[in-house]
Design an enzyme around this catalytic site. Structure first.
Site, PDB file in Angstrom:
ATOM      1  N   ASP A 182       0.863  -1.174   0.000  1.00 41.25           N
ATOM      2  CA  ASP A 182       0.000   0.000   0.000  1.00 41.25           C
ATOM      3  C   ASP A 182       0.908   1.235   0.000  1.00 41.25           C
ATOM      4  OD1 ASP A 182      -2.153   1.744   0.148  1.00 41.25           O
ATOM      5  OD2 ASP A 182      -3.140   0.710   1.792  1.00 41.25           O
TER       6      ASP A 182
ATOM      7  N   GLU B 119     -10.803   6.600   4.103  1.00 43.61           N
ATOM      8  CA  GLU B 119      -9.774   6.068   5.015  1.00 43.61           C
ATOM      9  C   GLU B 119      -9.950   6.619   6.441  1.00 43.61           C
ATOM     10  OE1 GLU B 119      -6.009   5.006   3.326  1.00 43.61           O
ATOM     11  OE2 GLU B 119      -6.508   6.020   1.475  1.00 43.61           O
TER      12      GLU B 119
HETATM   13  C1  BGC Z   1      -5.108   3.179   0.324  1.00 49.80           C
HETATM   14  C2  BGC Z   1      -5.244   2.190  -0.801  1.00 49.80           C
HETATM   15  C3  BGC Z   1      -5.146   2.896  -2.128  1.00 49.80           C
HETATM   16  C4  BGC Z   1      -3.839   3.665  -2.198  1.00 49.80           C
HETATM   17  C5  BGC Z   1      -3.640   4.408  -3.511  1.00 49.80           C
HETATM   18  C6  BGC Z   1      -3.882   4.064   0.145  1.00 49.80           C
HETATM   19  O1  BGC Z   1      -3.872   5.096   1.073  1.00 49.80           O
HETATM   20  O2  BGC Z   1      -5.035   2.502   1.552  1.00 49.80           O
HETATM   21  O3  BGC Z   1      -6.473   1.513  -0.683  1.00 49.80           O
HETATM   22  O4  BGC Z   1      -5.250   1.966  -3.174  1.00 49.80           O
HETATM   23  O5  BGC Z   1      -3.821   4.616  -1.151  1.00 49.80           O
HETATM   24  O6  BGC Z   1      -4.511   5.461  -3.645  1.00 49.80           O
END
Ligand code: BGC
Length: 716
Positions: free
Chosen positions: A428, A606
């Site tokens: 991630d 998030e």
């Molecule tokens: C998230 C992921 C995402 C990535 C790219 C991260 O902060 O946890 O789910 O795919 O960012 O945007």
């Protein structure tokens, strides 16, 4: 008040889940009738499981050829509580042994509640509409990689320098990657951060950005194609003018895997129109705590439903025959492995709350035992892996205190070994970085990570790989990582492929929007209905109010064009506009035949969406509801939210309550159900709490008594 109670006691579903998914999805008999492996790619009608209340699953003498596993054998008897014998197989040439829940069960309910194979759990609550959709849907089992792609990857590996190999193992966000970086072969993957868009964010703007990278990659001696990755998590949700579908929580309520597959196909097409060929989805989280800011990304609190919907999404995105067989397909990335949604409130490393903005559940520690991890955090991936899932993103969290990005047992022993995952593993965002609690580049790669998502830091992470090669990272590990990445690029048909310019004309087409409206209609859950107020009469006068009435940003939620919000930047039909198309919207309550109040959460993504209280609907919306109630007119309340929210005290203020989740751009689907074109069919995929204390109450919990249980959904 922070709760730190570990969920070790979570009821393990281990054998029950694995047996049902594995035994019945690998083209095997669930009753002893073998199906030939060459049926891979076509849906089967199922029907070999005897489901239904307590009838259990009996499967003996199962043999199959799977994606990577040949000679799967198993013997289960859920009805009698016999011990499962586990599954063994060979994977991608290297021998692996997979023992999926070598456990016994005394439950006789394998069929019931597992829509993967049997009869899905029905509704509880008066007049429930049932939850059997999804019966018979069988994700295909795909055999890959092809000999051609493995040979091509090996030939390339033999020609590549260490530096070129390291370039394949890093990705940088497009703001920090030039086309010269791609033509110079210093980076192999470009991605879009949640917030960045080129130009106005139109599909054409994305296409011209990505075209530059594609032609740069084609100018290199070996013509190694790039991945261009985006978070297309509910349609191509990075570009304006696309169809934005309901977030997963709504699709889970629709219980329609065929629809999820179709949505995956449309998403792939609307991505490939822009040149984006890799999506960071679908999400396989099993959200157990409604306070989590990513609850809406979770199809269900039931791992079997997540397995079903996630696999259907992968099949739609990539193609029924796996990578390279979609029309067009993209590469899917299941996330976040493992245990996503199972974290313990109050252990987030984004804490303390109040710091920009402070996380509570997101980026937190998953405190469950191995049986629970296998049931809730790993099992949901299995049908998708069998269907040819091309990549997986590691969760940027920890499991009982051990960081997952550096977790060898999870990534190498279980994922690539036991489960025979043939694709590649990505981190991630910045998850290796020690200053983000990460394990560092060397530990991550050695644990089984193949590609590092390094927003701006990719040059130094690439340099670390080069420096460590042959010493702290074995050459074989690097070759394995690059082989996996190149194999996926080959299997997805990316070598020598230019963007299909004809696809742009189909972005946001009426045909695609019609599927969006269907998804909205099917995702709606009628929570309460009194006085037969529904359906409303077409042509009647209605007063429409509330923060969600005319707000694309609210109905699309996070991960829409931008990270936290952005729905206002795109085109779509607001819920109000949908109502206005069939009824007369009047400004004064006194002139109305009925009142519709659309209560909504603000958008979030998030840890920004983590909350300590699920009392997240605005007080002004409740005031509008009281105003409507006081008028004596029939009142319909519609909730636009990314999670079940606190409404128990407010229930008397409306005759009908509808959970609309985050429906996306096609708000017209709501009026189609309210005004009688279609009845409700959705049922809850997440339990709906009555009190704040019930935010972690989930189906199968002891003493289960939420306001509305899992599977609840009324009709009119
Ligand atoms: C998230 C992921 C995402 C990535 C790219 C991260 O902060 O946890 O789910 O795919 O960012 O945007």
């Amino acid at each position: 008040m922070i709760e730190l109670t570990p969920r070790i006691a979570k009821k393990p579903l281990g054998f029950r889940f694995f047996s049902a998914v594995l035994v019945c999805s690998v083209h095997t008999s669930c009753s002893g009738n073998s199906k030939p492996a060459d049926e891979a790619g076509s849906p089967t009608s199922g029907g070999t499981i005897t489901g239904g209340g307590g009838s259990g699953v009996t499967a003996t003498g199962v043999t199959a050829t799977g994606m990577t596993a040949t000679g799967v054998t198993g013997s289960t008897d859920g009805a009698s509580g016999g011990a499962g014998s586990g599954v063994t197989g060979t994977s991608d040439g290297s021998s692996v042994t997979a023992t999926h829940g070598n456990a016994s069960t005394t439950e006789g309910t394998n069929g019931a509640g597992l829509a993967v194979t049997g009869t899905a759990s029905s509704t509880s609550g008066g007049g429930g509409s049932g939850g059997t959709a999804g019966d018979g849907y069988q994700p295909p089992v795909v055999s890959w990689p092809s000999e051609t792609c493995v040979a091509q990857a090996n030939t390339l590996l033999g020609q590549m320098s260490l530096e070129q190999k390291a370039s394949q193992m890093v990705m940088g966000q497009f703001k920090d990657v030039t086309s010269g970086d791609v033509s110079g072969e210093v980076v192999g993957t470009v991605f879009a951060s949640g917030s960045a868009i080129p130009g106005s964010g139109s599909a054409a703007d994305w296409a011209s950005l990505i075209d530059g990278y594609i032609s740069a990659s084609q100018s290199t001696p070996n013509g190694l194609p790039i991945f261009f990755g985006i978070d297309a998590v509910h349609g191509n949700s990075k570009a304006t003018g696309t169809v934005i579908f309901p977030h997963n929580i709504g699709l889970g309520s629709a219980h329609n895997p065929e629809l999820v597959e179709r949505i995956g196909q449309i998403t792939a097409l609307e991505m490939m129109a822009t040149g984006a060929n890799w999506t960071f989805g679908p999400v396989f989280s099993v959200a157990h705590d409604d306070r989590w800011g990513r609850t809406y990304e979770s199809y269900s609190e039931d791992p079997a439903q997540v397995a079903l919907m996630g696999a259907a999404a992968v099949v739609g995105l990539q193609g029924r025959g796996g990578l390279g067989t979609g029309a067009p397909g993209v590469v899917a990335c299941g996330k976040h492995f493992a245990g996503d949604g199972q974290a313990t409130f109050g252990t987030s490393r984004k804490m303390p709350a109040g710091t920009d903005p402070g996380g509570l559940v997101d980026r937190a520690d998953v405190q469950i035992d191995e049986a629970s991890m296998r049931s809730y955090g790993i099992g949901p991936y299995i049908p998708a892996i069998e269907a040819g899932l091309g990549s997986i993103m590691v969760a940027d969290t920890s499991w009982n205190g051990v960081n997952m990005t550096g977790h060898t047992e999870l990534l190498t022993t279980i994922l690539k070994g036991e489960l025979g995952f043939a694709g590649f593993v990505s981190t991630d965002w910045d998850a290796v970085m020690p200053n983000q609690n990460g394990p560092g580049v060397v530990a991550a790669v050695n644990a089984g990570v193949d590609m590092l998502m390094a927003a701006t830091d990719w040059p130094s992470q690439r340099a670390e790989i080069v420096a460590a090669a042959g010493t702290t990272i074995g050459q074989e590990r690097i070759d394995d990582a690059v082989r996996r990445i190149l194999t996926v690029k080959c299997q997805a048909g990316l070598f020598g492929r230019a963007r299909d310019t004809a696809l742009l004309a189909q972005v946001g087409s009426e045909a695609h929007r019609a599927v969006g409206r269907q998804a909205v209609r099917e995702s709606l859950v009628l929570l309460k209905h009194e006085g037969a107020v529904l359906p409303l009469s077409k042509g009647s006068s209605v007063w429409v109010s509330g923060s969600g009435a005319d707000a694309l940003e609210r109905q699309t939620g996070g991960w829409t064009i931008s990270w936290q919000n952005g729905g206002d930047m795109t085109q779509g039909t607001s819920i109000l506009a949908g109502i206005a198309a069939v009824a007369s919207v009047v400004p004064n309550l006194t002139d109305a035949d009925a009142a519709i109040v659309i209560l909504s959460e603000p958008p979030y993504a998030e840890w920004y969406g983590d909350v300590s209280s699920i009392n997240t609907l605005p007080a002004e919306d409740f005031a509008r509801l009281s105003e409507a109630r006081a008028s004596g007119k029939p009142v319909v309340a519609i909730i636009v939210s990314g999670r079940p929210v606190l409404i128990a005290d407010q229930l008397p203020n409306a005759d009908a309550w509808v959970a609309a989740w985050l429906p996306g751009t096609e708000g017209g689907g709501i009026a189609e159900v309210l005004f009688g074109d279609y009845n409700f069919t959705g049922t809850l995929s997440h339990s709906w709490p009555e009190t704040e204390d019930q935010v972690t109450v989930n189906k199968d919990d002891a003493g289960y008594a939420p306001l509305f249980p899992y599977g609840h959904g009324l009709t009119y």
